[in-house]
Design a protein around this motif. Structure first.
Motif, PDB file in Angstrom:
ATOM      1  N   GLU A  48       0.857  -1.176   0.000  1.00 13.85           N
ATOM      2  CA  GLU A  48       0.000   0.000   0.000  1.00 13.85           C
ATOM      3  C   GLU A  48       0.891   1.223   0.000  1.00 13.85           C
ATOM      4  OE1 GLU A  48      -3.084   2.076   3.100  1.00 13.85           O
ATOM      5  OE2 GLU A  48      -3.095  -0.087   2.936  1.00 13.85           O
ATOM      6  N   HIS A  49       0.671   2.119  -0.945  1.00 12.99           N
ATOM      7  CA  HIS A  49       1.412   3.372  -1.025  1.00 12.99           C
ATOM      8  C   HIS A  49       0.395   4.495  -1.072  1.00 12.99           C
ATOM      9  CE1 HIS A  49       5.135   1.234  -1.927  1.00 12.99           C
ATOM     10  NE2 HIS A  49       4.445   0.526  -2.807  1.00 12.99           N
ATOM     11  N   ILE A  50       0.514   5.418  -0.150  1.00 17.31           N
ATOM     12  CA  ILE A  50      -0.356   6.584  -0.152  1.00 17.31           C
ATOM     13  C   ILE A  50       0.534   7.775  -0.452  1.00 17.31           C
ATOM     14  CG2 ILE A  50      -1.924   8.016   1.193  1.00 17.31           C
ATOM     15  CD1 ILE A  50      -2.622   5.461   2.779  1.00 17.31           C
ATOM     16  N   GLY A  51       0.311   8.357  -1.600  1.00 23.52           N
ATOM     17  CA  GLY A  51       1.163   9.441  -2.047  1.00 23.52           C
ATOM     18  C   GLY A  51       0.509  10.800  -1.883  1.00 23.52           C
ATOM     19  N   GLU A  52       1.172  11.783  -2.429  1.00 30.07           N
ATOM     20  CA  GLU A  52       0.667  13.142  -2.376  1.00 30.07           C
ATOM     21  C   GLU A  52      -0.439  13.327  -3.400  1.00 30.07           C
ATOM     22  OE1 GLU A  52       3.914  15.826  -2.865  1.00 30.07           O
ATOM     23  OE2 GLU A  52       5.124  14.833  -1.351  1.00 30.07           O
ATOM     24  N   ASN A  53      -1.164  14.405  -3.251  1.00 34.06           N
ATOM     25  CA  ASN A  53      -2.228  14.785  -4.193  1.00 34.06           C
ATOM     26  C   ASN A  53      -3.319  13.728  -4.305  1.00 34.06           C
ATOM     27  OD1 ASN A  53      -0.764  17.146  -4.754  1.00 34.06           O
ATOM     28  ND2 ASN A  53       0.411  16.089  -6.325  1.00 34.06           N
ATOM     29  N   GLY A  54      -3.596  13.020  -3.218  1.00 30.47           N
ATOM     30  CA  GLY A  54      -4.691  12.059  -3.219  1.00 30.47           C
ATOM     31  C   GLY A  54      -4.452  10.827  -4.062  1.00 30.47           C
ATOM     32  N   ARG A  55      -3.199  10.399  -4.219  1.00 29.93           N
ATOM     33  CA  ARG A  55      -2.874   9.194  -5.003  1.00 29.93           C
ATOM     34  C   ARG A  55      -2.669   8.018  -4.061  1.00 29.93           C
ATOM     35  NH1 ARG A  55      -1.068  10.383 -10.403  1.00 29.93           N
ATOM     36  NH2 ARG A  55      -0.085   8.357 -10.425  1.00 29.93           N
ATOM     37  N   ILE A  56      -3.339   6.904  -4.372  1.00 31.80           N
ATOM     38  CA  ILE A  56      -3.241   5.695  -3.565  1.00 31.80           C
ATOM     39  C   ILE A  56      -2.941   4.526  -4.487  1.00 31.80           C
ATOM     40  CG2 ILE A  56      -4.475   4.128  -2.023  1.00 31.80           C
ATOM     41  CD1 ILE A  56      -6.223   6.481  -1.182  1.00 31.80           C
ATOM     42  N   PHE A  57      -2.047   3.627  -4.040  1.00 32.45           N
ATOM     43  CA  PHE A  57      -1.710   2.430  -4.810  1.00 32.45           C
ATOM     44  C   PHE A  57      -1.860   1.214  -3.907  1.00 32.45           C
ATOM     45  CE2 PHE A  57       1.581  -0.695  -6.073  1.00 32.45           C
ATOM     46  CZ  PHE A  57       1.087  -1.008  -7.327  1.00 32.45           C
ATOM     47  N   TYR A  58      -2.667   0.243  -4.336  1.00 33.50           N
ATOM     48  CA  TYR A  58      -2.831  -1.019  -3.621  1.00 33.50           C
ATOM     49  C   TYR A  58      -2.367  -2.156  -4.513  1.00 33.50           C
ATOM     50  CZ  TYR A  58      -6.140   1.524  -0.605  1.00 33.50           C
ATOM     51  OH  TYR A  58      -6.737   2.420   0.238  1.00 33.50           O
ATOM     52  N   LYS A  59      -1.619  -3.101  -3.932  1.00 32.32           N
ATOM     53  CA  LYS A  59      -1.175  -4.272  -4.674  1.00 32.32           C
ATOM     54  C   LYS A  59      -1.435  -5.505  -3.827  1.00 32.32           C
ATOM     55  CE  LYS A  59       2.880  -6.466  -6.663  1.00 32.32           C
ATOM     56  NZ  LYS A  59       4.321  -6.379  -6.883  1.00 32.32           N
ATOM     57  N   ASN A  60      -1.932  -6.561  -4.461  1.00 28.62           N
ATOM     58  CA  ASN A  60      -2.214  -7.809  -3.769  1.00 28.62           C
ATOM     59  C   ASN A  60      -1.778  -8.976  -4.649  1.00 28.62           C
ATOM     60  OD1 ASN A  60      -3.504  -9.479  -1.692  1.00 28.62           O
ATOM     61  ND2 ASN A  60      -4.971  -9.939  -3.295  1.00 28.62           N
ATOM     62  N   ASN A  61      -1.021  -9.916  -4.058  1.00 30.21           N
ATOM     63  CA  ASN A  61      -0.588 -11.124  -4.765  1.00 30.21           C
ATOM     64  C   ASN A  61      -0.893 -12.342  -3.911  1.00 30.21           C
ATOM     65  OD1 ASN A  61       0.516  -9.881  -7.038  1.00 30.21           O
ATOM     66  ND2 ASN A  61       2.466  -9.571  -6.043  1.00 30.21           N
ATOM     67  N   PHE A  62      -1.558 -13.318  -4.475  1.00 28.74           N
ATOM     68  CA  PHE A  62      -1.776 -14.617  -3.836  1.00 28.74           C
ATOM     69  C   PHE A  62      -2.403 -14.505  -2.451  1.00 28.74           C
ATOM     70  CE2 PHE A  62       1.707 -15.347  -6.798  1.00 28.74           C
ATOM     71  CZ  PHE A  62       1.230 -16.445  -7.489  1.00 28.74           C
ATOM     72  N   GLY A  63      -3.339 -13.627  -2.253  1.00 26.97           N
ATOM     73  CA  GLY A  63      -3.965 -13.510  -0.946  1.00 26.97           C
ATOM     74  C   GLY A  63      -5.286 -12.785  -1.030  1.00 26.97           C
ATOM     75  N   ASP A  64      -5.896 -12.604   0.115  1.00 30.82           N
ATOM     76  CA  ASP A  64      -7.134 -11.847   0.235  1.00 30.82           C
ATOM     77  C   ASP A  64      -6.830 -10.581   1.004  1.00 30.82           C
ATOM     78  OD1 ASP A  64      -8.987 -14.866   0.865  1.00 30.82           O
ATOM     79  OD2 ASP A  64      -8.624 -13.850  -1.026  1.00 30.82           O
ATOM     80  N   SER A  65      -7.370  -9.453   0.540  1.00 35.04           N
ATOM     81  CA  SER A  65      -7.089  -8.189   1.193  1.00 35.04           C
ATOM     82  C   SER A  65      -8.318  -7.290   1.125  1.00 35.04           C
ATOM     83  CB  SER A  65      -5.906  -7.514   0.502  1.00 35.04           C
ATOM     84  OG  SER A  65      -5.577  -6.310   1.146  1.00 35.04           O
ATOM     85  N   THR A  66      -8.507  -6.495   2.165  1.00 30.79           N
ATOM     86  CA  THR A  66      -9.566  -5.503   2.208  1.00 30.79           C
ATOM     87  C   THR A  66      -8.925  -4.165   2.532  1.00 30.79           C
ATOM     88  OG1 THR A  66     -11.166  -7.142   2.974  1.00 30.79           O
ATOM     89  CG2 THR A  66     -11.738  -4.834   3.298  1.00 30.79           C
ATOM     90  N   LYS A  67      -9.222  -3.145   1.726  1.00 30.13           N
ATOM     91  CA  LYS A  67      -8.638  -1.822   1.908  1.00 30.13           C
ATOM     92  C   LYS A  67      -9.750  -0.783   2.044  1.00 30.13           C
ATOM     93  CE  LYS A  67      -4.422  -3.237   1.372  1.00 30.13           C
ATOM     94  NZ  LYS A  67      -3.494  -3.245   2.486  1.00 30.13           N
ATOM     95  N   TYR A  68      -9.559   0.136   2.985  1.00 28.78           N
ATOM     96  CA  TYR A  68     -10.507   1.217   3.220  1.00 28.78           C
ATOM     97  C   TYR A  68      -9.811   2.538   2.923  1.00 28.78           C
ATOM     98  CZ  TYR A  68     -13.232  -2.324   5.636  1.00 28.78           C
ATOM     99  OH  TYR A  68     -13.938  -3.455   5.933  1.00 28.78           O
ATOM    100  N   ALA A  69     -10.138   3.149   1.790  1.00 29.43           N
ATOM    101  CA  ALA A  69      -9.559   4.442   1.436  1.00 29.43           C
ATOM    102  C   ALA A  69     -10.304   5.530   2.203  1.00 29.43           C
ATOM    103  CB  ALA A  69      -9.677   4.671  -0.069  1.00 29.43           C
ATOM    104  N   SER A  70      -9.567   6.566   2.582  1.00 29.01           N
ATOM    105  CA  SER A  70     -10.212   7.678   3.283  1.00 29.01           C
ATOM    106  C   SER A  70      -9.502   8.968   2.901  1.00 29.01           C
ATOM    107  CB  SER A  70     -10.171   7.465   4.802  1.00 29.01           C
ATOM    108  OG  SER A  70      -8.835   7.421   5.251  1.00 29.01           O
ATOM    109  N   GLY A  71     -10.132  10.070   3.209  1.00 28.39           N
ATOM    110  CA  GLY A  71      -9.567  11.373   2.891  1.00 28.39           C
ATOM    111  C   GLY A  71      -9.947  11.812   1.491  1.00 28.39           C
ATOM    112  N   ILE A  72      -9.201  12.768   0.981  1.00 31.53           N
ATOM    113  CA  ILE A  72      -9.456  13.300  -0.359  1.00 31.53           C
ATOM    114  C   ILE A  72      -8.647  12.484  -1.357  1.00 31.53           C
ATOM    115  CG2 ILE A  72      -9.258  15.301  -1.864  1.00 31.53           C
ATOM    116  CD1 ILE A  72      -9.599  17.041   0.649  1.00 31.53           C
TER     117      ILE A  72
END
Length: 176
Positions: A48-72
């Protein structure tokens, strides 16, 4: 041509994909600008990478994942291989009332939960997979999310949350 069945072709595609991934571990996605390999070169798990200017990157390999984005949020990128990832956008605000979601899914499933009051423009391409919407609401919403990318041998589902709140959504009145 009759002697070629789907299983050998599928097997060759999987082996070729995995082989190229091993040969080019530093490969960067042309759209995301993020390295496909995380720190330490791990093959499995999530990033999970949360960058500037409201950029978010999620990566998942060989598993189950739940992500909750928040903010702008202005752009979210979701990469999934041989796994399942759920992304909730229900607690986010969109930068300038718009956001882009880019998905790359291979042999897995991505489920994106969005508020039903948003307008969603879905333009993801599927190869031997599916792209579906569960529910629909408010095509006239002020907040607009553009979902694009690719789904290969997997599924992408967009689920609208809170449809009962906008069941009476109507087109804006036109001035006469």
């Amino acid at each position: 041509l009759d002697a070629i069945t789907p299983w050998p072709v599928l097997g060759a595609a999987v082996r070729g994909s995995l082989g190229l991934d091993r040969l080019c571990p530093g490969f960067k996605s042309r759209r995301s600008g993020h390295s496909k390999r995380g720190g330490g070169g791990q093959d499995r798990g999530t990033e999970e990478h949360i960058g500037e200017n409201g950029r978010i990157f999620y990566k998942n390999n060989f598993g189950d994942s739940t992500k909750y984005a928040s903010g702008i949020v202005g752009r979210i990128e979701v990469a999934n291989s041989f796994g399942s990832i759920q992304v909730y956008l229900t607690e986010t605000l969109l930068a300038d009332h718009r956001a882009e979601v880019y998905v790359e899914n291979s042999f897995g499933s991505i489920v994106i939960y969005v508020p039903a009051v948003w307008k969603v423009v879905l333009d993801a391409q599927a190869s031997f997979g599916s792209v579906e919407e569960n529910g629909n609401c408010n095509p006239y919403g002020e907040d607009v999310v553009y979902i694009e990318g690719s789904v290969n041998f997997g599924s992408l589902e967009v689920v609208y949350v809170g449809e009962e709140q906008c069941a009476g959504s109507e087109a804006p009145e036109e001035d006469s």
